[in-house]
Design an enzyme around this catalytic site. Structure first.
Site, PDB file in Angstrom:
ATOM      1  N   HIS A 308     -25.014  16.424 -42.664  1.00 12.61           N
ATOM      2  CA  HIS A 308     -24.178  15.847 -43.716  1.00 12.61           C
ATOM      3  C   HIS A 308     -22.731  16.045 -43.333  1.00 12.61           C
ATOM      4  O   HIS A 308     -22.383  17.072 -42.750  1.00 12.61           O
ATOM      5  CB  HIS A 308     -24.463  16.547 -45.060  1.00 12.61           C
ATOM      6  CG  HIS A 308     -23.949  15.777 -46.227  1.00 12.61           C
ATOM      7  ND1 HIS A 308     -22.662  15.891 -46.664  1.00 12.61           N
ATOM      8  CD2 HIS A 308     -24.557  14.870 -47.020  1.00 12.61           C
ATOM      9  CE1 HIS A 308     -22.497  15.081 -47.690  1.00 12.61           C
ATOM     10  NE2 HIS A 308     -23.619  14.444 -47.931  1.00 12.61           N
ATOM     11  N   ASP A 366     -31.771  13.375 -49.047  1.00 13.52           N
ATOM     12  CA  ASP A 366     -32.669  12.263 -48.773  1.00 13.52           C
ATOM     13  C   ASP A 366     -33.960  12.682 -48.104  1.00 13.52           C
ATOM     14  O   ASP A 366     -34.891  11.893 -48.008  1.00 13.52           O
ATOM     15  CB  ASP A 366     -31.966  11.245 -47.854  1.00 13.52           C
ATOM     16  CG  ASP A 366     -30.813  10.591 -48.576  1.00 13.52           C
ATOM     17  OD1 ASP A 366     -31.014  10.232 -49.738  1.00 13.52           O
ATOM     18  OD2 ASP A 366     -29.733  10.472 -47.993  1.00 13.52           O
TER      19      ASP A 366
END
Ligand code: ACO
Length: 432
Positions: A308, A366
């Site tokens: 991320h 996710d």
């Protein structure tokens, strides 16, 4: 902040300039470089905005090193466990958790707008049945500005409020219509006696021929997925909404721009990509081979659902998502789902691997959401659409904050030009 900490000194090209340092309520301080070009004739260079704050905001705070995410100061884990999406929408839009009366009034205001203009049904019919639902979302949400002329004046606070309610309320209806259109089933009208999450499941999965019973574990999971995705400060799609809005574009057009940005696999398309990746890996004994592929510099394959831009620690949303995943699969009797087994193994190996440890690549939100959504019956192509439904409230909260910000200017980044310098036009017969 002491007096000496309030100024940053920058020496460049023989010029020394004092730049003010600004301090937020928490998080890194920022150097105010607005006067830099005027004083030095130089810009800053920061592709991807990795060191640049593009605005001031009071909505969401992330500490990526510590794995913290706060909406208006409240930790995401607490909101996901104790609150619901309607309350989270109110919090993001108005800054405080609602009392009972405010909540009822707000929910009434949202449900009042859940239906879409009947003529929009015809709009759907212009798309191919096999169109990606995100393509339909970009088109239909953009088209809302052609249907709701009474809420496009961005300088009128009442019109902004109506547009905000319309967007939050209509997004699930449009998303479910996009799905129904792809299956050839009739559109299902919204039901205002249901919660936001229940109503969405109903519009997605009910058919006129039968009664649709909403499973409370599924609606709770849906609500949590919406809550976890509701806002994430200045991510790519939110920055897109702000940038589009900075020119004075109407809110429906700005949210359509956000949807387009969200579609990319490096952003909202990641949970769809995770599932496709797990299906491609196929079995537990091939996990090591794929981890090796992800580490290979000459191979552009990445482990989807890992890493991320901001979190260099466990994404706090991923923890809640992992719990919800186990809950949903247990409720559906799908604990033995081979993809879940594969995901758990992939997570275990990656978390122990030096490459992933050194680069601080942890599972992101996710990683598990795709498995939950698939178990709930959503086709992979709808995953990013659900993300867009959830993120709409964050986008409009940020858009409203930007419009009300007295410092707001049209977004206009500068560049480091490395192209040809001035040269004379060459006629066709003189070109090589
Ligand atoms: N698998 C393998 N290697 C990776 C991965 C990954 N998933 N993610 C990053 N890396 C490596 C990069 O190759 C790079 O290596 P290098 O330093 O040797 O060049 C290093 O880690 C840093 O990566 P960057 O791409 O520079 O990091 P950035 O912050 O720009 O990217 C991103 C973040 C786009 C999310 C990236 O980690 C990625 O592509 N992950 C997979 C896609 C994904 O899951 N996206 C969802 C994001 S969450 C969201 O939108 C809700």
């Amino acid at each position: 902040m002491g007096e000496s900490e309030k100024i940053a000194k920058l020496g460049a090209g023989g010029i020394s300039v004092d730049l003010p340092v600004m301090e937020g309520s928490v998080g890194p301080k920022v150097i105010d470089i607005r006067k830099l070009y005027g004083a030095t004739d130089m810009f800053t260079y920061d592709p991807g905005f990795t060191s640049t704050a593009s605005c001031e905001s009071k909505i969401t705070y992330i500490d990526g090193d510590e794995g913290v995410l706060l909406y208006r100061g409240y930790p995401i884990e607490e909101l996901a466990r104790h609150s619901d999406f309607e309350e989270v929408c109110y919090l993001l839009l108005y800054g405080e958790l609602p009392n009972k009366t405010d909540r009822e009034k707000f929910v009434r205001g949202i449900t009042y707008h859940t239906m879409v203009h009947e003529q929009l049904r015809e709009f759907f019919r212009g798309f191919r049945r096999d169109a990606h639902p995100m393509a339909i979302m970009c088109g239909v949400v953009g088209a809302l500005s052609a249907f709701y002329h009474d809420s496009t004046d961005i300088n009128d606070p009442h019109q902004r409020m109506v547009a905000t309610h319309r967007l939050v309320a209509k997004m699930p209806t449009i998303a479910a219509m996009a799905y129904k259109y792809s299956t050839g089933q009739p559109f299902v009208y919204p039901r205002n006696d249901l919660s936001y999450a229940e109503n969405f499941l109903h519009m997605m999965f009910a058919v006129p021929a039968e009664h649709y019973k909403i499973d409370p574990i599924m609606s709770r999971a849906m609500d949590r997925i919406f809550t976890l995705h509701a806002d994430h400060e200045q991510n790519a799609s939110t920055s897109t909404v702000r940038l589009a809005g900075s020119s004075g574009a109407n809110p429906f057009a700005c949210i359509a721009a956000g949807i387009a940005c969200l579609w990319g696999p490096a952003h909202g398309g990641a949970n769809e990509a995770v599932l496709l990746m797990l299906q491609e890996i196929g079995s537990k004994d091939r996990v090591a081979e794929y981890v090796k592929k992800a580490k290979n510099k000459d191979d552009n394959f990445r482990l989807m659902g890992f890493g991320h831009r901001v979190y260099k620690n466990y994404d706090p949303r991923a923890k809640v998502m992992q719990e919800t995943c186990h809950e949903v699969l247990a409720a559906l009797g799908k604990q033995d789902d081979p993809l879940l087994e594969l995901a758990v193994e992939l997570e275990r190996i990656a978390l122990e691997d030096d490459y992933f440890v050194e680069k601080k690549l942890y599972p992101n939100v996710d990683f598990y959401s795709g498995i939950i959504l698939r178990a709930m019956g959503f086709p992979t192509s709808m995953f990013t659409v659900l993300f867009a439904v959830a993120r709409t409230v964050g986008w409009v909260a940020q858009w409203n904050e930007m419009i009300e910000d007295p410092m707001q200017k049209i977004g206009r980044p500068r560049q480091l030009y490395t192209g040809a310098v001035r040269r004379s036009y060459v006629a066709m017969d003189k070109r090589n």
